[in-house]
Design a protein around this motif. Sequence first.
Motif, PDB file in Angstrom:
ATOM      1  N   UNK A 283      20.306 106.587  95.055  1.00  0.00           N
ATOM      2  CA  UNK A 283      19.439 107.563  95.711  1.00  0.00           C
ATOM      3  C   UNK A 283      20.125 108.231  96.890  1.00  0.00           C
ATOM      4  N   UNK A 284      21.430 108.409  96.833  1.00  0.00           N
ATOM      5  CA  UNK A 284      22.157 109.047  97.927  1.00  0.00           C
ATOM      6  C   UNK A 284      21.721 110.499  98.064  1.00  0.00           C
ATOM      7  N   UNK A 285      21.577 110.942  99.309  1.00  0.00           N
ATOM      8  CA  UNK A 285      21.173 112.310  99.600  1.00  0.00           C
ATOM      9  C   UNK A 285      22.358 113.065 100.179  1.00  0.00           C
ATOM     10  N   UNK A 286      22.370 114.383 100.066  1.00  0.00           N
ATOM     11  CA  UNK A 286      23.457 115.162 100.677  1.00  0.00           C
ATOM     12  C   UNK A 286      23.533 114.911 102.182  1.00  0.00           C
ATOM     13  N   UNK A 287      24.734 114.877 102.700  1.00  0.00           N
ATOM     14  CA  UNK A 287      24.954 114.537 104.101  1.00  0.00           C
ATOM     15  C   UNK A 287      24.159 115.437 105.036  1.00  0.00           C
ATOM     16  N   UNK A 288      24.230 116.733 104.834  1.00  0.00           N
ATOM     17  CA  UNK A 288      23.594 117.658 105.768  1.00  0.00           C
ATOM     18  C   UNK A 288      22.068 117.529 105.765  1.00  0.00           C
ATOM     19  N   UNK A 289      21.488 117.044 104.677  1.00  0.00           N
ATOM     20  CA  UNK A 289      20.034 116.883 104.633  1.00  0.00           C
ATOM     21  C   UNK A 289      19.546 115.711 105.467  1.00  0.00           C
ATOM     22  N   UNK A 290      20.440 114.825 105.868  1.00  0.00           N
ATOM     23  CA  UNK A 290      20.068 113.642 106.650  1.00  0.00           C
ATOM     24  C   UNK A 290      20.399 113.788 108.131  1.00  0.00           C
TER      25      UNK A 290
ATOM     26  N   UNK B  42      13.974 100.296 111.509  1.00  0.00           N
ATOM     27  CA  UNK B  42      15.416 100.185 111.292  1.00  0.00           C
ATOM     28  C   UNK B  42      15.758  99.046 110.351  1.00  0.00           C
ATOM     29  N   UNK B  43      14.936  97.983 110.360  1.00  0.00           N
ATOM     30  CA  UNK B  43      15.207  96.830 109.514  1.00  0.00           C
ATOM     31  C   UNK B  43      14.620  96.957 108.112  1.00  0.00           C
ATOM     32  N   UNK B  44      13.867  98.034 107.886  1.00  0.00           N
ATOM     33  CA  UNK B  44      13.257  98.200 106.567  1.00  0.00           C
ATOM     34  C   UNK B  44      14.314  98.530 105.517  1.00  0.00           C
ATOM     35  N   UNK B  45      13.978  98.301 104.281  1.00  0.00           N
ATOM     36  CA  UNK B  45      14.916  98.520 103.184  1.00  0.00           C
ATOM     37  C   UNK B  45      15.215 100.010 103.022  1.00  0.00           C
ATOM     38  N   UNK B  46      16.479 100.302 102.709  1.00  0.00           N
ATOM     39  CA  UNK B  46      16.902 101.674 102.468  1.00  0.00           C
ATOM     40  C   UNK B  46      16.948 101.934 100.961  1.00  0.00           C
ATOM     41  N   UNK B  47      16.967 103.206 100.581  1.00  0.00           N
ATOM     42  CA  UNK B  47      17.039 103.504  99.148  1.00  0.00           C
ATOM     43  C   UNK B  47      18.269 102.905  98.496  1.00  0.00           C
ATOM     44  N   UNK B  48      18.193 102.680  97.198  1.00  0.00           N
ATOM     45  CA  UNK B  48      19.300 102.070  96.457  1.00  0.00           C
ATOM     46  C   UNK B  48      20.473 103.030  96.387  1.00  0.00           C
ATOM     47  N   UNK B  49      21.598 102.482  95.876  1.00  0.00           N
ATOM     48  CA  UNK B  49      22.835 103.263  95.850  1.00  0.00           C
ATOM     49  C   UNK B  49      22.682 104.543  95.052  1.00  0.00           C
TER      50      UNK B  49
ATOM     51  N   UNK C  56      40.465 116.264  95.383  1.00  0.00           N
ATOM     52  CA  UNK C  56      39.042 116.363  95.676  1.00  0.00           C
ATOM     53  C   UNK C  56      38.335 115.053  95.322  1.00  0.00           C
ATOM     54  N   UNK C  57      37.503 114.588  96.251  1.00  0.00           N
ATOM     55  CA  UNK C  57      36.775 113.333  96.051  1.00  0.00           C
ATOM     56  C   UNK C  57      35.318 113.537  96.439  1.00  0.00           C
ATOM     57  N   UNK C  58      34.470 112.673  95.921  1.00  0.00           N
ATOM     58  CA  UNK C  58      33.063 112.618  96.342  1.00  0.00           C
ATOM     59  C   UNK C  58      32.808 111.231  96.908  1.00  0.00           C
ATOM     60  N   UNK C  59      32.399 111.207  98.156  1.00  0.00           N
ATOM     61  CA  UNK C  59      32.251 109.952  98.893  1.00  0.00           C
ATOM     62  C   UNK C  59      30.770 109.675  99.135  1.00  0.00           C
ATOM     63  N   UNK C  60      30.388 108.434  98.905  1.00  0.00           N
ATOM     64  CA  UNK C  60      29.026 107.980  99.205  1.00  0.00           C
ATOM     65  C   UNK C  60      29.120 106.792 100.165  1.00  0.00           C
ATOM     66  N   UNK C  61      28.398 106.889 101.271  1.00  0.00           N
ATOM     67  CA  UNK C  61      28.432 105.815 102.254  1.00  0.00           C
ATOM     68  C   UNK C  61      27.172 105.798 103.089  1.00  0.00           C
ATOM     69  N   UNK C  62      26.980 104.703 103.801  1.00  0.00           N
ATOM     70  CA  UNK C  62      25.814 104.567 104.680  1.00  0.00           C
ATOM     71  C   UNK C  62      26.024 105.416 105.928  1.00  0.00           C
ATOM     72  N   UNK C  63      25.024 106.221 106.244  1.00  0.00           N
ATOM     73  CA  UNK C  63      25.100 107.128 107.390  1.00  0.00           C
ATOM     74  C   UNK C  63      24.929 106.351 108.695  1.00  0.00           C
TER      75      UNK C  63
END
Length: 281
Positions: free
Chosen positions: A54-61, A45-52, A133-140
């Motif tokens: 590298x966002x993936x589609x919501x449903x794939x996560x 959980x404390x490991x680094x996450x991909x950079x901004x 219409x908007x496209x939103x990127x955020x931490x899951x």
Amino acid sequence: MHRFLLTPRWWGINVFVALAVPLCLFMGTWQLGRFEDRVATHREAASERPAAGAAAPLESLLPVDTKTSGRLASASGEYAEQLLVPDRQLDGKSGFYVLTLLRTDSGKAVPVVRGWLPGAADAARAPAAPTGRVEVTGALQSSENSTTKGVHAEGGLPAGQLGVIGAASLVNLVPYELYDAWLTVQTPADGLTPVPAQAPSNTGLDLKAFQNLGYTGEWFVFAAFVLFMWFRLYRRDVETLRDAEAGLLPEPADRSAEPAPDASAAATASAAATASARPAE
């Protein structure tokens, strides 16, 4: 000398030890495994996450787990209802989240925390969400529940406010389906402060993790104590047998060897008692 180990008493002791020691070792190993699992999930959980970028589609996560929690997810759609989440701490200050539901192209909605503002929850201070219409990127993030730290689970909040961020608390507030997750925007606008992503629940080195480690030591101590008591009882019985063979134990009293009382003396005593009891003439 060791034939006493075959007595019923020692059979019971040996069976108890043969069952108790493996059980204690198994339980200690299991608790140690639980502690190691918590350490591993904490590191993950404390490991680094991909950079901004590298966002993936919501449903794939989805569904959210220790691997996908904190990952950047993207979703497209239109903003709908806006709610305030009061009594949330950020950098030691009390404030509130500005949460807006995003109705995605799939027809389901995902809660989006667009940012944080200090002070008491006030709808007039919360900036309106963009239209169209908007496209939103955020931490899951995984849905909160009543045990999540910092939530307001007691209820009784004014209309337009939400105490727990999750599909279970929103299902009665909106007429459409919801994703069992939420997003926190890391680059908010309109003067909002970004809400950092939190590690998933039950992944930190908290009190539960160190309880597992303490229980590990207790079970191993129990196993050692059982072996110690077995050896102590064994040594006591061996020393008792050796003392008996060496004649160091006192002989038991033999009442049959005592001299019988003198018959004539008993007869004399009986006659004297009869004479004393006869009345004087």
